[in-house]
Design a protein around this motif. Structure first.
Motif, PDB file in Angstrom:
ATOM      1  N   ALA A  73       0.916  -1.252   0.085  1.00  0.00           N
ATOM      2  CA  ALA A  73      -0.084  -0.206  -0.076  1.00  0.00           C
ATOM      3  C   ALA A  73       0.681   1.271  -0.101  1.00  0.00           C
ATOM      4  O   ALA A  73       0.589   2.090  -0.850  1.00  0.00           O
ATOM      5  N   VAL A  74       1.930   1.280   0.988  1.00  0.00           N
ATOM      6  CA  VAL A  74       2.795   2.575   0.796  1.00  0.00           C
ATOM      7  C   VAL A  74       3.503   2.680  -0.473  1.00  0.00           C
ATOM      8  O   VAL A  74       3.513   3.813  -0.958  1.00  0.00           O
ATOM      9  N   VAL A  75       4.121   1.577  -1.147  1.00  0.00           N
ATOM     10  CA  VAL A  75       4.684   1.689  -2.452  1.00  0.00           C
ATOM     11  C   VAL A  75       3.629   2.086  -3.396  1.00  0.00           C
ATOM     12  O   VAL A  75       4.090   3.163  -4.240  1.00  0.00           O
ATOM     13  N   PHE A  76       2.485   1.862  -3.611  1.00  0.00           N
ATOM     14  CA  PHE A  76       1.351   2.120  -4.522  1.00  0.00           C
ATOM     15  C   PHE A  76       1.233   3.407  -4.469  1.00  0.00           C
ATOM     16  O   PHE A  76       1.140   4.243  -5.265  1.00  0.00           O
ATOM     17  N   ASN A  77       0.822   3.806  -3.203  1.00  0.00           N
ATOM     18  CA  ASN A  77       0.654   5.369  -2.981  1.00  0.00           C
ATOM     19  C   ASN A  77       1.542   6.318  -3.164  1.00  0.00           C
ATOM     20  O   ASN A  77       1.242   7.498  -3.869  1.00  0.00           O
ATOM     21  N   ALA A 244     -12.501  -6.968  -7.038  1.00  0.00           N
ATOM     22  CA  ALA A 244     -11.926  -8.275  -6.652  1.00  0.00           C
ATOM     23  C   ALA A 244     -11.714  -8.220  -5.197  1.00  0.00           C
ATOM     24  O   ALA A 244     -11.927  -9.489  -4.449  1.00  0.00           O
ATOM     25  N   ALA A 245     -11.437  -7.300  -4.728  1.00  0.00           N
ATOM     26  CA  ALA A 245     -11.202  -7.106  -3.068  1.00  0.00           C
ATOM     27  C   ALA A 245     -12.499  -7.454  -2.477  1.00  0.00           C
ATOM     28  O   ALA A 245     -12.504  -8.288  -1.329  1.00  0.00           O
ATOM     29  N   MET A 292      -4.384   0.465  -0.423  1.00  0.00           N
ATOM     30  CA  MET A 292      -4.429  -0.800   0.613  1.00  0.00           C
ATOM     31  C   MET A 292      -5.319  -2.003   0.129  1.00  0.00           C
ATOM     32  O   MET A 292      -4.929  -3.386   0.217  1.00  0.00           O
ATOM     33  N   LEU A 293      -6.314  -1.783  -1.081  1.00  0.00           N
ATOM     34  CA  LEU A 293      -7.038  -2.759  -1.609  1.00  0.00           C
ATOM     35  C   LEU A 293      -6.091  -3.505  -2.396  1.00  0.00           C
ATOM     36  O   LEU A 293      -6.076  -4.887  -2.674  1.00  0.00           O
ATOM     37  N   TRP A 294      -5.214  -2.802  -3.251  1.00  0.00           N
ATOM     38  CA  TRP A 294      -4.027  -3.595  -3.989  1.00  0.00           C
ATOM     39  C   TRP A 294      -3.199  -4.298  -3.125  1.00  0.00           C
ATOM     40  O   TRP A 294      -2.953  -5.562  -3.370  1.00  0.00           O
ATOM     41  N   GLY A 295      -3.067  -4.018  -2.063  1.00  0.00           N
ATOM     42  CA  GLY A 295      -2.108  -4.862  -1.226  1.00  0.00           C
ATOM     43  C   GLY A 295      -2.679  -6.049  -0.729  1.00  0.00           C
ATOM     44  O   GLY A 295      -2.145  -7.177  -0.633  1.00  0.00           O
ATOM     45  N   VAL A 297      -5.438  -7.636  -2.334  1.00  0.00           N
ATOM     46  CA  VAL A 297      -5.554  -8.556  -3.563  1.00  0.00           C
ATOM     47  C   VAL A 297      -4.298  -9.070  -3.771  1.00  0.00           C
ATOM     48  O   VAL A 297      -4.111 -10.492  -4.021  1.00  0.00           O
ATOM     49  N   LEU A 298      -3.125  -8.505  -3.823  1.00  0.00           N
ATOM     50  CA  LEU A 298      -1.830  -9.020  -4.261  1.00  0.00           C
ATOM     51  C   LEU A 298      -1.338 -10.071  -3.384  1.00  0.00           C
ATOM     52  O   LEU A 298      -0.868 -10.974  -3.471  1.00  0.00           O
ATOM     53  N   GLU A 299      -1.676  -9.919  -1.927  1.00  0.00           N
ATOM     54  CA  GLU A 299      -1.377 -10.878  -0.909  1.00  0.00           C
ATOM     55  C   GLU A 299      -2.250 -12.054  -1.344  1.00  0.00           C
ATOM     56  O   GLU A 299      -1.673 -13.404  -1.023  1.00  0.00           O
ATOM     57  N   LYS A 300      -3.530 -11.986  -1.173  1.00  0.00           N
ATOM     58  CA  LYS A 300      -4.316 -13.233  -1.783  1.00  0.00           C
ATOM     59  C   LYS A 300      -3.890 -13.858  -3.161  1.00  0.00           C
ATOM     60  O   LYS A 300      -3.998 -15.059  -3.169  1.00  0.00           O
ATOM     61  N   ALA A 301      -3.507 -13.149  -4.031  1.00  0.00           N
ATOM     62  CA  ALA A 301      -3.008 -13.700  -5.316  1.00  0.00           C
ATOM     63  C   ALA A 301      -1.915 -14.616  -5.098  1.00  0.00           C
ATOM     64  O   ALA A 301      -1.525 -15.518  -5.683  1.00  0.00           O
TER      65      ALA A 301
END
Length: 503
Positions: A73-77, A244-245, A292-295, A297-301
């Motif tokens: 989440a920090v990286v994406f933001n 997706a989240a 945060m939602l990216w974080g 979904v990527l964890e689930k992926a």
């Protein structure tokens, strides 16, 4: 420039015109006090705020999703913010997010002193509100999210509740709201005492609603345009990740785990839509929460890929395992070249800025088409060379940077002409400007070209062209001033000296 003038004793709205809420200008005043009249001060403040927001994003995400999603989440933001360039730098939205996060963590703290923590959170929300009124949309995040009973969200049937009794929650929320209201009322009282109440009322309660409503006339299919702007700014991938989240959390009974983040996403988007106009930087209130939602979904992926690899290993499908790793490597590598190239360009830009700041600003590829930094810097140099600090200047244009860096002041409160060339402004402002110029004639008048900002002013005319629609100003300029320097996008006019025998 307005922040600088506040330090000199000017009063907002009465002496300095802008249609933004008052709070942001006092934050800019602090910035000028710390660094002086330099362009790079905005970058320093923005960088400090970005570090603080990144810290809050990490804590917020880790609390609900864990460490790995928090890092993502920090990286994406951070990436999104940097890609926004100077358009995103130290905008009001940056401070709104900072104050909202601080208020949330103050309420969520479990170390006691609930009364003082909620009172402090109310003050922080008031600060956010005075910076941007849409910050009020985050009230449920601060008052409810820290107390959500997340287990109930995944129970059958799904329910929403809080962890503490409502009779205990209500006084806490009441203290927070009371603190918020007290701070806002105090701010209004201070404006009344300063003699600026009538100007504030006109700009914020009469003109600002017309400014917002004008977009409905300009954009016939407004809600279609809203969806287009949302997709353009957030990106279709981020919208897909949000959907997706929600689906993953529902299927895996993790709605409770993600509930505060889904709530924050919804409220942050409401805060954008409340403003009616959809400038790109408005979405900065959304980006931390969608990151945060990216974080998540990527964890689930990643977990899904590991489970798939285990199945292939059990069946001894070595080729399938290798192909999965090839696919993962390609997905990881896909954004890397562009990000590495962008980072290299940024470091080269930093080197160029360090070597010659004025040359960097004049040739910067990241400036907006209306900025014309090179011409502005040449005008600033000319004005400083041919006038004194006591000589006034007036910029008939959309950018007050010349006032700020030249350290010269206008004879009127209209530091930009955005409110003078727009259909949402009262005609009396035209008369006020001409009256101000006649009573305190400035040494120079600078007229801008190619500076039209249609989505704010709702006119395709630039400042020079608009003079044809403002005959009183055009006549005053032609009678009392003569052009002395043409810098392509800015023309400098000098006051004519009275002839012999003139009064």
């Amino acid at each position: 420039m307005i922040g600088q003038s506040l330090l000199e004793g000017k009063v907002l709205y009465r002496d300095l015109w802008d249609n933004k809420p008052p709070g942001i200008f006092y934050l800019y005043a602090v910035t000028v006090k710390l660094f002086g009249p330099v362009m790079w001060s905005v970058g320093v403040i923005d960088l400090v705020c970005l570090f603080a927001i990144s810290f809050f994003i990490f804590r917020f995400t880790k609390q609900y999703l864990g460490t790995a999603p928090a890092v993502v989440a920090v990286v994406f933001n951070t990436t999104w913010h940097v890609q926004g360039g100077n358009l995103y730098a130290a905008q009001p939205e940056t401070f709104v997010v900072l104050f909202v996060f601080a208020g949330y963590f103050l309420v969520a703290n479990k170390d006691g002193w609930a009364v003082f923590r909620n009172a402090g959170a109310g003050l922080l929300l008031a600060a956010a509100f005075l910076v941007k009124y849409n910050a009020l949309a985050f009230l449920p995040l601060i008052t409810l999210a820290p107390y959500l009973d997340r287990a109930k969200a995944d129970a059958e049937p799904h329910r929403v509740g809080i962890r503490i009794p409502w009779r205990e929650w209500l006084p806490r929320a009441g203290i927070l709201v009371s603190s918020f209201l007290a701070a806002v009322v105090l701010a209004l009282v201070l404006f009344w005492i300063s003699g600026s109440w009538e100007s504030l009322k006109e700009i914020q309660f009469e003109v600002l609603p017309r400014y917002a409503a004008e977009v409905f006339r300009a954009v016939p299919l407004y809600w279609v345009w809203v969806l287009e702007q949302t997709t353009f700014t957030l990106g279709s991938w981020t919208e897909a990740v949000a959907a997706a989240a929600l689906l993953i959390a529902w299927k895996q009974r993790e709605l409770g785990r993600c509930a505060p983040i889904f709530l924050a996403c919804a409220l942050s988007y409401v805060s954008v839509t409340m403003q009616v106009r959809f400038h790109d930087y408005y979405f900065q209130t959304c980006l931390p929460f969608f990151a945060m939602l990216w974080g998540y979904v990527l964890e689930k992926a990643y977990g899904g890929i590991r489970a798939l690899l285990r199945k292939f290993a059990e069946r001894r499908w070595q080729l399938a395992r290798a192909l999965v790793w090839v696919l993962v490597a390609n997905v990881i590598y896909w954004p890397v070249p562009a990000q590495v190239a962008a980072l290299a360009v940024d470091y080269v830009a930093l080197r160029d800025w360090w070597r010659d700041r004025n040359l960097f600003y004049a040739t910067s590829p990241w400036s907006r088409p209306i900025d014309h930094f090179g011409d502005q810097l040449r005008v600033i140099e000319y004005v400083k060379k041919h006038s004194t600090a006591q000589d006034g200047i007036f910029v008939w244009g959309t950018d007050p940077l010349i006032y700020f860096l030249a350290e010269r002041r206008p004879p009127t409160r209209f530091v930009t002409n955005l409110g003078l060339v727009s259909p949402w402004s009262p005609p009396s402002w035209h008369d006020e400007l001409v009256r101000d110029l006649k009573s305190r004639p400035p040494r120079f008048i600078i007229v801008a070209r190619n500076d039209q900002v249609y989505f704010i002013t709702m006119t395709e005319q630039d400042s020079e062209q608009y003079l044809r629609s403002f005959p009183a100003l055009a006549e005053y300029l032609s009678r009392n001033y003569r052009p002395v320097k043409d810098f392509v996008n800015l023309v400098v006019y000098s006051r004519r000296e009275p002839g012999p025998g003139a009064p």
